[in-house]
Each structure stands twice: as structure tokens, then as C-alpha cells.
Design a protein around this motif. Structure first.
Motif, PDB file in Angstrom:
ATOM      1  N   PHE A 131       0.830  -1.201   0.000  1.00  0.00           N
ATOM      2  CA  PHE A 131       0.000   0.000   0.000  1.00  0.00           C
ATOM      3  C   PHE A 131       0.867   1.254   0.000  1.00  0.00           C
ATOM      4  O   PHE A 131       1.667   1.476   0.896  1.00  0.00           O
ATOM      5  N   LYS A 132       0.729   2.045  -1.031  1.00  0.00           N
ATOM      6  CA  LYS A 132       1.507   3.265  -1.138  1.00  0.00           C
ATOM      7  C   LYS A 132       0.701   4.426  -0.578  1.00  0.00           C
ATOM      8  O   LYS A 132       0.250   5.312  -1.296  1.00  0.00           O
ATOM      9  N   GLY A 133       0.447   4.379   0.707  1.00  0.00           N
ATOM     10  CA  GLY A 133      -0.309   5.421   1.362  1.00  0.00           C
ATOM     11  C   GLY A 133       0.563   6.629   1.651  1.00  0.00           C
ATOM     12  O   GLY A 133       1.745   6.672   1.343  1.00  0.00           O
ATOM     13  N   LYS A 134      -0.042   7.623   2.243  1.00  0.00           N
ATOM     14  CA  LYS A 134       0.700   8.828   2.570  1.00  0.00           C
ATOM     15  C   LYS A 134       1.698   8.545   3.687  1.00  0.00           C
ATOM     16  O   LYS A 134       1.350   7.958   4.703  1.00  0.00           O
ATOM     17  N   PRO A 135       2.931   8.972   3.536  1.00  0.00           N
ATOM     18  CA  PRO A 135       3.918   8.788   4.599  1.00  0.00           C
ATOM     19  C   PRO A 135       3.589   9.700   5.782  1.00  0.00           C
ATOM     20  O   PRO A 135       2.911  10.719   5.632  1.00  0.00           O
ATOM     21  N   ARG A 136       4.075   9.332   6.948  1.00  0.00           N
ATOM     22  CA  ARG A 136       3.870  10.154   8.133  1.00  0.00           C
ATOM     23  C   ARG A 136       5.030  11.123   8.286  1.00  0.00           C
ATOM     24  O   ARG A 136       6.170  10.801   7.980  1.00  0.00           O
ATOM     25  N   HIS A 137       4.717  12.323   8.771  1.00  0.00           N
ATOM     26  CA  HIS A 137       5.734  13.338   8.994  1.00  0.00           C
ATOM     27  C   HIS A 137       5.664  13.814  10.438  1.00  0.00           C
ATOM     28  O   HIS A 137       4.589  13.922  11.010  1.00  0.00           O
ATOM     29  N   ARG A 138       6.828  14.100  10.993  1.00  0.00           N
ATOM     30  CA  ARG A 138       6.896  14.508  12.392  1.00  0.00           C
ATOM     31  C   ARG A 138       7.452  15.925  12.508  1.00  0.00           C
ATOM     32  O   ARG A 138       8.535  16.232  12.019  1.00  0.00           O
ATOM     33  N   TRP A 139       6.683  16.790  13.179  1.00  0.00           N
ATOM     34  CA  TRP A 139       7.132  18.153  13.447  1.00  0.00           C
ATOM     35  C   TRP A 139       8.082  18.159  14.641  1.00  0.00           C
ATOM     36  O   TRP A 139       7.896  17.403  15.600  1.00  0.00           O
ATOM     37  N   THR A 140       9.101  18.967  14.573  1.00  0.00           N
ATOM     38  CA  THR A 140      10.011  19.155  15.700  1.00  0.00           C
ATOM     39  C   THR A 140      10.306  20.642  15.849  1.00  0.00           C
ATOM     40  O   THR A 140      10.120  21.430  14.916  1.00  0.00           O
ATOM     41  N   LYS A 141      10.788  21.014  17.019  1.00  0.00           N
ATOM     42  CA  LYS A 141      11.135  22.412  17.248  1.00  0.00           C
ATOM     43  C   LYS A 141      12.253  22.848  16.318  1.00  0.00           C
ATOM     44  O   LYS A 141      12.286  23.996  15.843  1.00  0.00           O
ATOM     45  N   ALA A 142      13.181  21.947  16.031  1.00  0.00           N
ATOM     46  CA  ALA A 142      14.289  22.276  15.131  1.00  0.00           C
ATOM     47  C   ALA A 142      13.768  22.597  13.729  1.00  0.00           C
ATOM     48  O   ALA A 142      14.235  23.543  13.075  1.00  0.00           O
ATOM     49  N   HIS A 152       7.766  27.123  -7.565  1.00  0.00           N
ATOM     50  CA  HIS A 152       7.039  26.106  -8.348  1.00  0.00           C
ATOM     51  C   HIS A 152       5.911  26.751  -9.143  1.00  0.00           C
ATOM     52  O   HIS A 152       5.077  27.478  -8.589  1.00  0.00           O
ATOM     53  N   ASP A 153       5.887  26.474 -10.415  1.00  0.00           N
ATOM     54  CA  ASP A 153       4.777  26.860 -11.296  1.00  0.00           C
ATOM     55  C   ASP A 153       4.425  28.347 -11.165  1.00  0.00           C
ATOM     56  O   ASP A 153       3.252  28.721 -11.106  1.00  0.00           O
ATOM     57  N   GLY A 154       5.460  29.187 -11.110  1.00  0.00           N
ATOM     58  CA  GLY A 154       5.230  30.621 -11.030  1.00  0.00           C
ATOM     59  C   GLY A 154       5.008  31.154  -9.629  1.00  0.00           C
ATOM     60  O   GLY A 154       4.841  32.362  -9.441  1.00  0.00           O
ATOM     61  N   SER A 155       4.998  30.276  -8.660  1.00  0.00           N
ATOM     62  CA  SER A 155       4.789  30.688  -7.271  1.00  0.00           C
ATOM     63  C   SER A 155       6.122  30.720  -6.529  1.00  0.00           C
ATOM     64  O   SER A 155       6.964  29.836  -6.701  1.00  0.00           O
ATOM     65  N   HIS A 156       6.297  31.753  -5.676  1.00  0.00           N
ATOM     66  CA  HIS A 156       7.512  31.902  -4.886  1.00  0.00           C
ATOM     67  C   HIS A 156       7.115  32.308  -3.469  1.00  0.00           C
ATOM     68  O   HIS A 156       6.312  33.232  -3.286  1.00  0.00           O
ATOM     69  N   ALA A 157       7.684  31.625  -2.468  1.00  0.00           N
ATOM     70  CA  ALA A 157       7.302  31.936  -1.096  1.00  0.00           C
ATOM     71  C   ALA A 157       8.332  31.398  -0.116  1.00  0.00           C
ATOM     72  O   ALA A 157       9.142  30.526  -0.445  1.00  0.00           O
ATOM     73  N   THR A 158       8.271  31.945   1.096  1.00  0.00           N
ATOM     74  CA  THR A 158       9.041  31.426   2.223  1.00  0.00           C
ATOM     75  C   THR A 158       8.046  30.920   3.259  1.00  0.00           C
ATOM     76  O   THR A 158       7.118  31.646   3.638  1.00  0.00           O
ATOM     77  N   VAL A 159       8.243  29.676   3.677  1.00  0.00           N
ATOM     78  CA  VAL A 159       7.260  29.012   4.555  1.00  0.00           C
ATOM     79  C   VAL A 159       7.970  28.421   5.768  1.00  0.00           C
ATOM     80  O   VAL A 159       9.054  27.828   5.642  1.00  0.00           O
ATOM     81  N   TYR A 160       7.336  28.549   6.924  1.00  0.00           N
ATOM     82  CA  TYR A 160       7.830  27.926   8.152  1.00  0.00           C
ATOM     83  C   TYR A 160       6.765  26.964   8.684  1.00  0.00           C
ATOM     84  O   TYR A 160       5.572  27.300   8.722  1.00  0.00           O
ATOM     85  N   ASN A 246      10.016  17.051   3.172  1.00  0.00           N
ATOM     86  CA  ASN A 246       9.773  15.621   3.330  1.00  0.00           C
ATOM     87  C   ASN A 246      11.006  14.932   3.910  1.00  0.00           C
ATOM     88  O   ASN A 246      10.910  14.133   4.854  1.00  0.00           O
ATOM     89  N   GLU A 247      12.187  15.243   3.379  1.00  0.00           N
ATOM     90  CA  GLU A 247      13.429  14.639   3.874  1.00  0.00           C
ATOM     91  C   GLU A 247      13.690  15.016   5.332  1.00  0.00           C
ATOM     92  O   GLU A 247      14.213  14.220   6.105  1.00  0.00           O
ATOM     93  N   TRP A 248      13.318  16.225   5.702  1.00  0.00           N
ATOM     94  CA  TRP A 248      13.529  16.678   7.070  1.00  0.00           C
ATOM     95  C   TRP A 248      12.607  15.983   8.068  1.00  0.00           C
ATOM     96  O   TRP A 248      12.978  15.777   9.227  1.00  0.00           O
ATOM     97  N   THR A 249      11.391  15.612   7.636  1.00  0.00           N
ATOM     98  CA  THR A 249      10.366  15.234   8.625  1.00  0.00           C
ATOM     99  C   THR A 249       9.753  13.847   8.460  1.00  0.00           C
ATOM    100  O   THR A 249       9.004  13.411   9.335  1.00  0.00           O
ATOM    101  N   VAL A 250      10.010  13.160   7.339  1.00  0.00           N
ATOM    102  CA  VAL A 250       9.337  11.888   7.103  1.00  0.00           C
ATOM    103  C   VAL A 250       9.754  10.859   8.158  1.00  0.00           C
ATOM    104  O   VAL A 250      10.918  10.812   8.578  1.00  0.00           O
ATOM    105  N   VAL A 251       8.775  10.077   8.610  1.00  0.00           N
ATOM    106  CA  VAL A 251       9.028   9.016   9.591  1.00  0.00           C
ATOM    107  C   VAL A 251       9.306   7.734   8.820  1.00  0.00           C
ATOM    108  O   VAL A 251       8.444   7.243   8.092  1.00  0.00           O
ATOM    109  N   LYS A 252      10.491   7.185   8.986  1.00  0.00           N
ATOM    110  CA  LYS A 252      10.883   6.009   8.240  1.00  0.00           C
ATOM    111  C   LYS A 252      10.635   4.732   9.057  1.00  0.00           C
ATOM    112  O   LYS A 252      10.751   4.733  10.277  1.00  0.00           O
TER     113      LYS A 252
END
Length: 253
Positions: A131-142, A152-160, A246-252
Motif C-alpha cells: 500500500f503506497k499510502g501517505k507517509p507520516r511526517h513529524r514536526w520538531t522544534k528544530a 514552483h509553477d510561477g509561485s515563490h514563497a518562504t514558509v515555516y 519531506n526529507e527533514w520530517t518523514v518518519v521512516k
């Protein structure tokens, strides 16, 4: 996704978002199918029949889409998905889905699948290891201290990702002005959801540029708000070194 749910003694009623229709889930066999609706019959949590009930039925899911979506097209879409997943069900009507309606029907089917999946229904009984379901991601203070960039696609932004359920889009973000349309000129489900999301923040946008910081609930909402979705936003948001959120937060594992 916000849903209106009413739990009664014999059934559960769910009102879909953005006037998309409704679902009714009952135990046992329910043969009272509305004119513009389809019935999914389940055994052991897996799809066992569409429209025509099998001998044994443990649960029935009635799907009533909005008036502008033909139930025959939805029936065909679920039947084809069942066949693709190895379920040998009677196909019923041989109606063909017009090319102009294909994406609309598929978007609606995916919406239903997402809702049912969230309720614990795995219609096609896909083995968990495949099953290729959505991976889980974990938020951390870091992670909350990292400035993730969108380009992406004409959009530019800074996100936290500032809190577990808060994504902060910094003022000055450039949004994609217009969504892609379906072949028939209509808006897809994602675009309609994005339009609704944007309407909630009209006071913070001028000429497709945000004039204030905006807080949303998830990475997916950020993607819808900035560029109408259409891609995996967990791979779009990247730090200064190009490492995705995704690389920063994905739960493996």
C-alpha cells in the motif's frame, strides 16, 4: 478536510465539502439506492459489489454526488478501479465516461476514497506491504526554525512549519494567479478547494501577492493556496541547501 458527520443508531451520514454531495454508511444490505447515487457493498471491510448486492453484505455505503456528476460515470469509475485492483466484480452498465468528464469523476472518486480511508475502510483490500499510502511526517522544534522556499509553477514563497498544525507563509509570497481548468472548462476539485481557501484570506492578498503573513494548517493547504496543488508539496518546499521538507520530517520504517 472538514466534514459534517451525523451518527445515528442505524446509519452514519456524511456531508461532503464544497457542496459535493453526501455519503450514508449502514450495516447490512441497503437496497434503497437514490436515483443519482451508487451503492458499494462490503464484506470483511472489502468491496464485494457495486449497485448489485452479493449474497452476503456486512455494510453498505451509499454515495450521492452533487447533481452535476452522473452516477453512471461514478459507477464505471469504481468498477474500473476494482478491476485494476484484482477484484472480479460485475461491471454492470457499459457506459463510457466522456473525456471531458474523466478528471472530474476521478477527482470525486479519490475524494470518496480518501474519506473512507480516513474512516478505516480499505475497499480494495490492498496488502499493507504494497500500500503506497501517505507517509507520516513529524514536526520538531528544530524544523520550526527552518525557512522552506517555494519555487514552483510561477509561485515563490518562504514558509515555516512553526507549530504542529500551523504552516506560516511569509508576506510577499507570489501566488499562481489562475488554476488549470478541466477539458470542459470547469474547475477540478483541488482548484475549487484552493479557491475557497484563498477566499478566506482575501484581505491579505493583492494582485496575487500576499501582503501579510498567512497561517494555514498543513503542507497540502500551502500547495493549494500558492499554486493550486497538482503535485506533492512535501517535495516542493526546500531549505537553502535544497533538502525537502519531506526529507527533514518523514518518519521512516
Amino acid at each position: 478536510m472538514d466534514l459534517k458527520v451525523k451518527i445515528l443508531k442505524t446509519k452514519t451520514e456524511i456531508t461532503l465539502p464544497v457542496n459535493k454531495g453526501s455519503l450514508i454508511i449502514t450495516k447490512g444490505k441497503n437496497q434503497s439506492i437514490p436515483t443519482n447515487g451508487i451503492a458499494l457493498y462490503l464484506n470483511d471491510g472489502k468491496l464485494a459489489g457495486i449497485q448489485t448486492p452479493p449474497t452476503k453484505v456486512q455494510r453498505t455505503i451509499l454515495i450521492m454526488p452533487a447533481w452535476d456528476l452522473e452516477s453512471d460515470y461514478l459507477f464505471r469509475s469504481f468498477a474500473e478501479a476494482a478491476s485494476e485492483n484484482g477484484l472480479n466484480l460485475k461491471q454492470g452498465s457499459d457506459v463510457k465516461i466522456p473525456g471531458s468528464q474523466l478528471k472530474v469523476v476521478q477527482d470525486f472518486r479519490e475524494l470518496i476514497m480518501a474519506i473512507l480511508g480516513g474512516l478505516g475502510f480499505d475497499l480494495f483490500g490492498t496488502p499493507k506491504k504494497k500500500f503506497k499510502g501517505k507517509p507520516r511526517h513529524r514536526w520538531t522544534k528544530a524544523v520550526s526554525q527552518i525557512a522552506f522556499k517555494v519555487d514552483h509553477d510561477g509561485s515563490h514563497a518562504t514558509v515555516y512549519w512553526q507549530k504542529r498544525n500551523e504552516m506560516l507563509i511569509k508576506a510577499g509570497a507570489v501566488m499562481k494567479p489562475q488554476p488549470e481548468l478541466n477539458k470542459d472548462g470547469s474547475l477540478g476539485f483541488s482548484a475549487r478547494f484552493a479557491e475557497q481557501l484563498r477566499s478566506e484570506h482575501t484581505d491579505a492578498v493583492e494582485n496575487s501577492v500576499t501582503t501579510k503573513d498567512i497561517v494555514l494548517k498543513s503542507v497540502n493547504e500551502v500547495g493549494l493556496f500558492l499554486y493550486f496543488g497538482g503535485t506533492n508539496s512535501w517535495l516542493v518546499l526546500k531549505d537553502a541547501a535544497g533538502k525537502s521538507i519531506n526529507e527533514w520530517t518523514v518518519v521512516k520504517g
